[in-house]
Design a protein around this motif. Structure first.
Motif, PDB file in Angstrom:
ATOM      1  N   ALA A  15      -5.739   3.595   1.039  1.00 13.27           N
ATOM      2  CA  ALA A  15      -5.853   4.234  -0.270  1.00 13.27           C
ATOM      3  C   ALA A  15      -7.242   4.068  -0.872  1.00 13.27           C
ATOM      4  N   ALA A  16      -7.930   2.976  -0.568  1.00 11.42           N
ATOM      5  CA  ALA A  16      -9.220   2.686  -1.188  1.00 11.42           C
ATOM      6  C   ALA A  16     -10.115   1.972  -0.182  1.00 11.42           C
ATOM      7  N   ARG A  28      -8.385   5.734  17.149  1.00  8.63           N
ATOM      8  CA  ARG A  28      -9.676   6.297  16.734  1.00  8.63           C
ATOM      9  C   ARG A  28      -9.699   6.565  15.241  1.00  8.63           C
ATOM     10  N   PRO A  29     -10.880   6.452  14.620  1.00 10.22           N
ATOM     11  CA  PRO A  29     -10.992   6.682  13.179  1.00 10.22           C
ATOM     12  C   PRO A  29     -10.730   8.146  12.811  1.00 10.22           C
ATOM     13  N   VAL A  30     -10.160   8.348  11.624  1.00 10.24           N
ATOM     14  CA  VAL A  30      -9.968   9.691  11.072  1.00 10.24           C
ATOM     15  C   VAL A  30     -10.370   9.673   9.596  1.00 10.24           C
ATOM     16  N   GLY A  31     -10.919  10.791   9.126  1.00 11.12           N
ATOM     17  CA  GLY A  31     -11.309  10.919   7.736  1.00 11.12           C
ATOM     18  C   GLY A  31     -10.264  11.647   6.921  1.00 11.12           C
ATOM     19  N   PRO A  32     -10.526  11.816   5.624  1.00  8.42           N
ATOM     20  CA  PRO A  32      -9.536  12.442   4.729  1.00  8.42           C
ATOM     21  C   PRO A  32      -9.095  13.833   5.174  1.00  8.42           C
ATOM     22  N   ARG A  82      -2.063   1.182   3.869  1.00  8.05           N
ATOM     23  CA  ARG A  82      -2.487   0.053   3.044  1.00  8.05           C
ATOM     24  C   ARG A  82      -2.791   0.632   1.674  1.00  8.05           C
ATOM     25  N   MET A  83      -1.974   0.268   0.677  1.00 10.06           N
ATOM     26  CA  MET A  83      -2.061   0.864  -0.651  1.00 10.06           C
ATOM     27  C   MET A  83      -2.418  -0.217  -1.667  1.00 10.06           C
ATOM     28  N   HIS A  84      -3.719  -0.308  -1.998  1.00  7.82           N
ATOM     29  CA  HIS A  84      -4.188  -1.255  -3.019  1.00  7.82           C
ATOM     30  C   HIS A  84      -3.737  -2.683  -2.719  1.00  7.82           C
ATOM     31  N   GLY A  85      -3.887  -3.069  -1.457  1.00  6.09           N
ATOM     32  CA  GLY A  85      -3.580  -4.437  -1.054  1.00  6.09           C
ATOM     33  C   GLY A  85      -2.177  -4.673  -0.547  1.00  6.09           C
ATOM     34  N   ARG A 129      -5.849  11.916  -1.914  1.00  2.23           N
ATOM     35  CA  ARG A 129      -6.776  10.900  -2.404  1.00  2.23           C
ATOM     36  C   ARG A 129      -6.948   9.727  -1.426  1.00  2.23           C
ATOM     37  N   LEU A 130      -6.435   9.840  -0.237  1.00  4.85           N
ATOM     38  CA  LEU A 130      -6.568   8.751   0.721  1.00  4.85           C
ATOM     39  C   LEU A 130      -8.009   8.621   1.193  1.00  4.85           C
ATOM     40  N   HIS A 131      -8.425   7.391   1.448  1.00  5.39           N
ATOM     41  CA  HIS A 131      -9.831   7.102   1.760  1.00  5.39           C
ATOM     42  C   HIS A 131     -10.182   7.412   3.218  1.00  5.39           C
ATOM     43  N   SER A 132      -9.420   6.870   4.152  1.00  5.76           N
ATOM     44  CA  SER A 132      -9.713   7.027   5.581  1.00  5.76           C
ATOM     45  C   SER A 132      -8.571   6.418   6.372  1.00  5.76           C
ATOM     46  N   GLY A 133      -8.730   6.396   7.698  1.00  5.40           N
ATOM     47  CA  GLY A 133      -7.675   5.798   8.502  1.00  5.40           C
ATOM     48  C   GLY A 133      -7.968   5.816   9.980  1.00  5.40           C
TER      49      GLY A 133
END
Length: 364
Positions: free
Chosen positions: A103-104, A130-134, A240-243, A147-151
């Protein structure tokens, strides 16, 4: 019933105490190896796997400090296709890949730390994680928040429908000649069998001394789609949402949301906690806003049997008894690997080779 080869040297009557995923998977392996098997099942309320999401994630279970558990997970995930083929029900599979999202920025750093740990210990993980963007997150799962940051995308990290799995295991055992009886065993000396596998979760403490098990309470929610709802995700979504951690696992009629974990706690307090349910719902709806239109049909709590070092306890107790318990949050994931270890301990030459299975391969 399957017939034993003439070289099978072990006794042919096996009692399995415990009707959860570990006990049933071990029982099926034994039936297929030619044993006459009877499962003693104490009931649904004793099965940790009944309150579970069914994730099969070796990469997703890669936490720093859990190197041995990661190795076991990888070994078990490799065996899952064979077990699914044996069960013969494609609807057991609920998803084939997992999408990890943050999320952040702080949440993204947490996921990156987990990925670095896995990459350092599993060379193949560079291809499978592998990494992915929004924008790619939204392309893969359009129902997730914008509004998700990455993953990260974990290819091959699937999930099974836990309750369909349990039902199909029971059917496969009885169709192959095994017996399943409703019975709570309180004394192993009353069981008439050549060998006994104790796979009763936390109940194993009353049957085998000095296991060192403790309970971890976990809560899982089941949401059902309505005719106004957006479809469930096609991936396992682990966020993972704000911890805090939350996951969404698809089912044919909705989504399983999980999971909390409390330890230590009062083992008599097994109802879901309001705070835990509130946090899960809040994070799930922020992650996938369309879940607001789903129905909350179940808030379940289960007790997971945990060992002090986080590794399953799989060992021979005496000449007649093998104990298998302590899988914690990974009972479904580790079931086929555990069954192979148990068959090795029972002396079945045909059990698939397992590295250090009966000695020091991460199980005790």
């Amino acid at each position: 019933m399957a017939h034993a080869d003439t070289h099978l040297r072990t006794p042919r009557e096996l009692a399995v105490v415990g009707g959860g995923v570990i006990g049933l998977t071990c029982a099926l392996a034994a039936v297929d190896a030619g044993w006459r098997v009877r499962v003693h099942d104490a009931g649904t309320d004793r099965r940790a796997a009944w309150v579970a999401a069914g994730m099969l994630g070796s990469l997703g279970e890669g936490h720093p400090g859990e190197d041995e558990l990661l190795k076991l997970s990888v070994e078990s995930v490799r065996r899952w296709p064979t077990l699914l083929t044996r069960l013969g029900d494609p609807q057991i599979s609920a998803a084939t890949d997992s999408l990890f999202v943050a999320a952040a920025s702080a949440d993204a750093e947490h996921l990156r730390t987990l990925a670095d740990f896995v990459w350092a210990r599993q060379p193949r993980a560079h291809d499978d994680l592998r990494p992915v963007g929004p924008s790619e997150i939204r392309r893969l799962e359009s129902g997730l928040s914008s509004r998700l940051h990455s993953g990260f995308l974990a290819t091959g990290e699937g999930a099974v429908d836990n309750r369909r799995l349990l039902d199909r295991l029971r059917t496969a055992i009885t169709d192959s000649g095994g017996d399943i009886v409703d019975d709570e065993v309180t004394d192993l000396s009353t069981i008439d069998a050549d060998e006994i596998v104790v796979a009763a979760g936390l109940g194993s403490r009353a049957l085998v001394a000095d296991l060192g098990l403790y309970a971890a309470k976990g809560e899982v929610l089941r949401l059902r789609r309505t005719r106004w709802s957006v479809p469930p995700p096609t991936h396992v979504v682990r966020a993972r949402m704000h911890g805090r951690s939350v996951y969404l696992v698809p089912r044919h009629d909705g989504v399983v949301v999980g999971a909390t974990q409390y330890e230590p706690f009062d083992e008599t307090a097994v109802a879901p906690d309001v705070g835990g349910v509130t946090d899960l719902l809040s994070d799930a709806v922020e992650l996938m806003p369309g879940l607001r239109t789903y129905e909350l049909i179940e808030a379940g709590a289960g007790l997971r049997p945990c060992s002090p070092d986080g590794l399953p306890v799989v060992r021979r107790v005496d000449e007649r008894v093998v104990v298998v318990t302590g899988h914690g949050r990974n009972g479904i994931l580790l079931a086929p690997y555990t069954a192979d270890v148990v068959m090795t301990l029972l002396g079945d030459d045909r059990a698939e080779s397992v590295t250090g299975a009966a000695n020091d391969g991460g199980v005790r």
